[in-house]
Design a protein around this motif. Structure first.
Motif, PDB file in Angstrom:
ATOM      1  N   THR A  44      21.946  11.465  63.150  1.00  0.00           N
ATOM      2  CA  THR A  44      23.357  11.058  62.417  1.00  0.00           C
ATOM      3  C   THR A  44      23.255  10.613  60.848  1.00  0.00           C
ATOM      4  O   THR A  44      24.223  11.213  60.142  1.00  0.00           O
ATOM      5  N   THR A  45      22.095  10.059  60.535  1.00  0.00           N
ATOM      6  CA  THR A  45      21.965  10.120  58.933  1.00  0.00           C
ATOM      7  C   THR A  45      21.839  11.238  58.335  1.00  0.00           C
ATOM      8  O   THR A  45      22.321  11.397  57.300  1.00  0.00           O
ATOM      9  N   PHE A  46      20.990  12.224  58.957  1.00  0.00           N
ATOM     10  CA  PHE A  46      20.626  13.543  58.205  1.00  0.00           C
ATOM     11  C   PHE A  46      22.093  14.223  58.147  1.00  0.00           C
ATOM     12  O   PHE A  46      21.912  14.955  57.158  1.00  0.00           O
ATOM     13  N   LYS A  47      22.818  14.051  59.366  1.00  0.00           N
ATOM     14  CA  LYS A  47      24.026  14.967  59.360  1.00  0.00           C
ATOM     15  C   LYS A  47      24.879  14.397  58.592  1.00  0.00           C
ATOM     16  O   LYS A  47      26.125  15.264  58.358  1.00  0.00           O
ATOM     17  N   SER A  48      24.976  13.251  57.992  1.00  0.00           N
ATOM     18  CA  SER A  48      26.166  12.737  57.427  1.00  0.00           C
ATOM     19  C   SER A  48      26.371  13.487  56.087  1.00  0.00           C
ATOM     20  O   SER A  48      25.416  13.939  55.298  1.00  0.00           O
ATOM     21  N   GLN A  49      27.608  13.365  55.685  1.00  0.00           N
ATOM     22  CA  GLN A  49      28.203  14.038  54.624  1.00  0.00           C
ATOM     23  C   GLN A  49      27.348  13.294  53.171  1.00  0.00           C
ATOM     24  O   GLN A  49      26.945  14.051  52.397  1.00  0.00           O
ATOM     25  N   TRP A  50      27.248  12.056  53.096  1.00  0.00           N
ATOM     26  CA  TRP A  50      26.827  11.122  52.122  1.00  0.00           C
ATOM     27  C   TRP A  50      25.408  11.697  52.073  1.00  0.00           C
ATOM     28  O   TRP A  50      25.077  11.764  50.595  1.00  0.00           O
ATOM     29  N   PHE A  51      24.499  11.831  52.961  1.00  0.00           N
ATOM     30  CA  PHE A  51      23.230  12.080  52.944  1.00  0.00           C
ATOM     31  C   PHE A  51      22.934  13.444  52.447  1.00  0.00           C
ATOM     32  O   PHE A  51      22.274  13.993  51.565  1.00  0.00           O
TER      33      PHE A  51
ATOM     34  N   ARG B 253      16.686  19.374  48.755  1.00  0.00           N
ATOM     35  CA  ARG B 253      17.483  20.371  48.273  1.00  0.00           C
ATOM     36  C   ARG B 253      17.604  21.523  49.137  1.00  0.00           C
ATOM     37  O   ARG B 253      18.922  22.130  49.202  1.00  0.00           O
ATOM     38  N   VAL B 254      16.797  21.949  49.660  1.00  0.00           N
ATOM     39  CA  VAL B 254      16.851  22.895  50.899  1.00  0.00           C
ATOM     40  C   VAL B 254      16.609  21.946  52.017  1.00  0.00           C
ATOM     41  O   VAL B 254      15.905  21.650  52.314  1.00  0.00           O
ATOM     42  N   ASN B 255      17.882  22.264  53.046  1.00  0.00           N
ATOM     43  CA  ASN B 255      17.951  21.215  54.069  1.00  0.00           C
ATOM     44  C   ASN B 255      18.407  21.947  55.201  1.00  0.00           C
ATOM     45  O   ASN B 255      19.347  22.782  55.181  1.00  0.00           O
ATOM     46  N   THR B 256      17.323  21.611  56.342  1.00  0.00           N
ATOM     47  CA  THR B 256      17.857  22.270  57.464  1.00  0.00           C
ATOM     48  C   THR B 256      19.065  21.750  58.157  1.00  0.00           C
ATOM     49  O   THR B 256      19.613  22.156  58.908  1.00  0.00           O
ATOM     50  N   PHE B 257      19.803  20.542  57.400  1.00  0.00           N
ATOM     51  CA  PHE B 257      20.884  20.045  58.066  1.00  0.00           C
ATOM     52  C   PHE B 257      22.160  20.303  57.469  1.00  0.00           C
ATOM     53  O   PHE B 257      23.138  20.087  57.649  1.00  0.00           O
ATOM     54  N   ASP B 258      21.873  21.502  56.422  1.00  0.00           N
ATOM     55  CA  ASP B 258      23.056  22.271  55.925  1.00  0.00           C
ATOM     56  C   ASP B 258      23.244  23.499  56.714  1.00  0.00           C
ATOM     57  O   ASP B 258      24.323  24.170  56.534  1.00  0.00           O
ATOM     58  N   LEU B 259      22.323  23.665  57.801  1.00  0.00           N
ATOM     59  CA  LEU B 259      22.414  24.939  58.632  1.00  0.00           C
ATOM     60  C   LEU B 259      23.588  25.003  59.492  1.00  0.00           C
ATOM     61  O   LEU B 259      23.695  23.654  59.940  1.00  0.00           O
ATOM     62  N   PRO B 260      24.256  25.933  59.845  1.00  0.00           N
ATOM     63  CA  PRO B 260      25.237  25.734  61.189  1.00  0.00           C
ATOM     64  C   PRO B 260      24.569  25.023  62.297  1.00  0.00           C
ATOM     65  O   PRO B 260      24.987  24.370  63.231  1.00  0.00           O
ATOM     66  N   VAL B 261      23.227  25.485  62.469  1.00  0.00           N
ATOM     67  CA  VAL B 261      22.498  24.652  63.508  1.00  0.00           C
ATOM     68  C   VAL B 261      21.238  24.040  63.186  1.00  0.00           C
ATOM     69  O   VAL B 261      20.094  24.796  62.703  1.00  0.00           O
ATOM     70  N   PRO B 262      21.274  22.897  62.676  1.00  0.00           N
ATOM     71  CA  PRO B 262      19.944  22.241  62.267  1.00  0.00           C
ATOM     72  C   PRO B 262      18.577  22.337  63.006  1.00  0.00           C
ATOM     73  O   PRO B 262      19.033  22.341  64.231  1.00  0.00           O
ATOM     74  N   CYS B 263      17.487  22.520  62.326  1.00  0.00           N
ATOM     75  CA  CYS B 263      16.363  23.003  63.168  1.00  0.00           C
ATOM     76  C   CYS B 263      15.378  21.622  63.039  1.00  0.00           C
ATOM     77  O   CYS B 263      15.022  21.316  61.773  1.00  0.00           O
ATOM     78  N   PHE B 264      14.810  21.349  64.195  1.00  0.00           N
ATOM     79  CA  PHE B 264      13.844  20.380  64.075  1.00  0.00           C
ATOM     80  C   PHE B 264      13.401  20.298  65.685  1.00  0.00           C
ATOM     81  O   PHE B 264      13.812  20.958  66.598  1.00  0.00           O
ATOM     82  N   SER B 265      12.278  19.753  66.010  1.00  0.00           N
ATOM     83  CA  SER B 265      11.867  19.681  67.474  1.00  0.00           C
ATOM     84  C   SER B 265      11.730  17.956  67.612  1.00  0.00           C
ATOM     85  O   SER B 265      11.456  17.026  66.986  1.00  0.00           O
TER      86      SER B 265
END
Length: 269
Positions: A110-117, A176-188
């Motif tokens: 939720t933190t990483f997906k937040s607009q402010w972050f 600056r390059v952020n997986t959470f800017d993608l339509p589907v954030p990528c992580f495991s």
């Protein structure tokens, strides 16, 4: 140590680089090893970082390991962001194990997906790999973005050649390059039941594994020093070896042991 009995430590390489220096620091039973790289190989900065919290009474450890790129600003942002949520995270860690894992994962994502972050990420230079690890009781949980590595050593697992727990994934970062800017954030993300007896948890940034003229890409080689030496001495020996091999980039290691009293799952007979 905080008033709640939690031992806390955080560090980022922009504040203290350890270039040309090996540093071994202990947070209760957790050993933190740092080497900033060799100046003679061209190194002049350290962009790693970490957060380590230990609560012996409640029987947990919470760790964040960071390996930033270009500058340490992304590591600084992640550390400050989650330290600002310290009380919420500690409340989560006081829950039952299954609730803790679910709630901690939700808070981080939720933190990483937040607009402010995400907006804060656009105001910094560079990006960072992030490895979050929590051990509570006989269970291990992790969330991994990028290429930091998490290993678990136990005789029952090593006999089956199982060591690395997370999937090191390239071209994933926060910043600056952020997986959470993608339509589907990528992580495991993963969970593991620890085995009865002594379990060794070991986290490292990628330069230990990729150091030229070593065999540390083979997990068994990483764990050899621990067979005859203490945790502190073994971490130091690993760092001394890569320093001797003239590695340029920084390496950060976090290592600790956990004794589990109950039996692990076994197949039915």
């Amino acid at each position: 140590m905080s008033k709640a009995g939690v031992y806390e430590y955080s560090w980022v390489g922009s504040k203290e680089s350890f270039v040309d220096k090996i540093n071994i620091h202990r947070i209760k039973h957790v050993v933190l090893g740092r080497f900033g790289g060799n100046k003679t190989a061209g190194q002049y900065k350290n962009e790693d970082g970490c957060v380590i919290w230990v609560d012996e009474k409640m029987d947990w450890e919470f760790v964040i390991l960071l390996d930033a790129h270009q500058t340490a600003e992304s590591a600084e942002l992640v550390i400050s962001t989650f330290e600002a949520q310290k009380h919420a995270i500690k409340d989560i860690l006081s829950l039952s194990i299954n609730e803790s894992f679910d709630s901690l994962s939700k808070l981080i994502l939720t933190t990483f997906k937040s607009q402010w972050f995400k907006e804060a990420c656009q105001n910094i230079q560079g990006e960072t790999a992030c490895l979050f690890v929590m051990r509570k009781g006989k269970f291990l949980w992790w969330l991994s973005i990028g290429d930091c590595a998490l290993y678990l050593f136990h005789p029952e697992l090593s006999a089956l050649n199982e060591f690395q727990q997370n999937h090191r994934s390239f071209y994933e970062w926060v910043g600056r390059v952020n997986t959470f800017d993608l339509p589907v954030p990528c992580f495991s993300e993963g969970r593991k039941e620890l085995r009865k007896g002594k379990n060794h948890l070991f986290l490292t940034t990628d330069r230990l594994i990729e150091c030229p003229n070593t065999n540390f890409e083979k997990p068994k080689e990483i764990f050899k020093p621990f067979e005859t030496r203490s945790n502190d001495e073994s971490v130091k020996q690993l760092l001394e070896e890569i320093r001797g091999k003239k590695v340029r980039d920084s390496t950060t290691i976090i290592s600790w042991f956990v004794q589990i009293a109950s039996n692990g799952s076994l197949p039915s007979q």
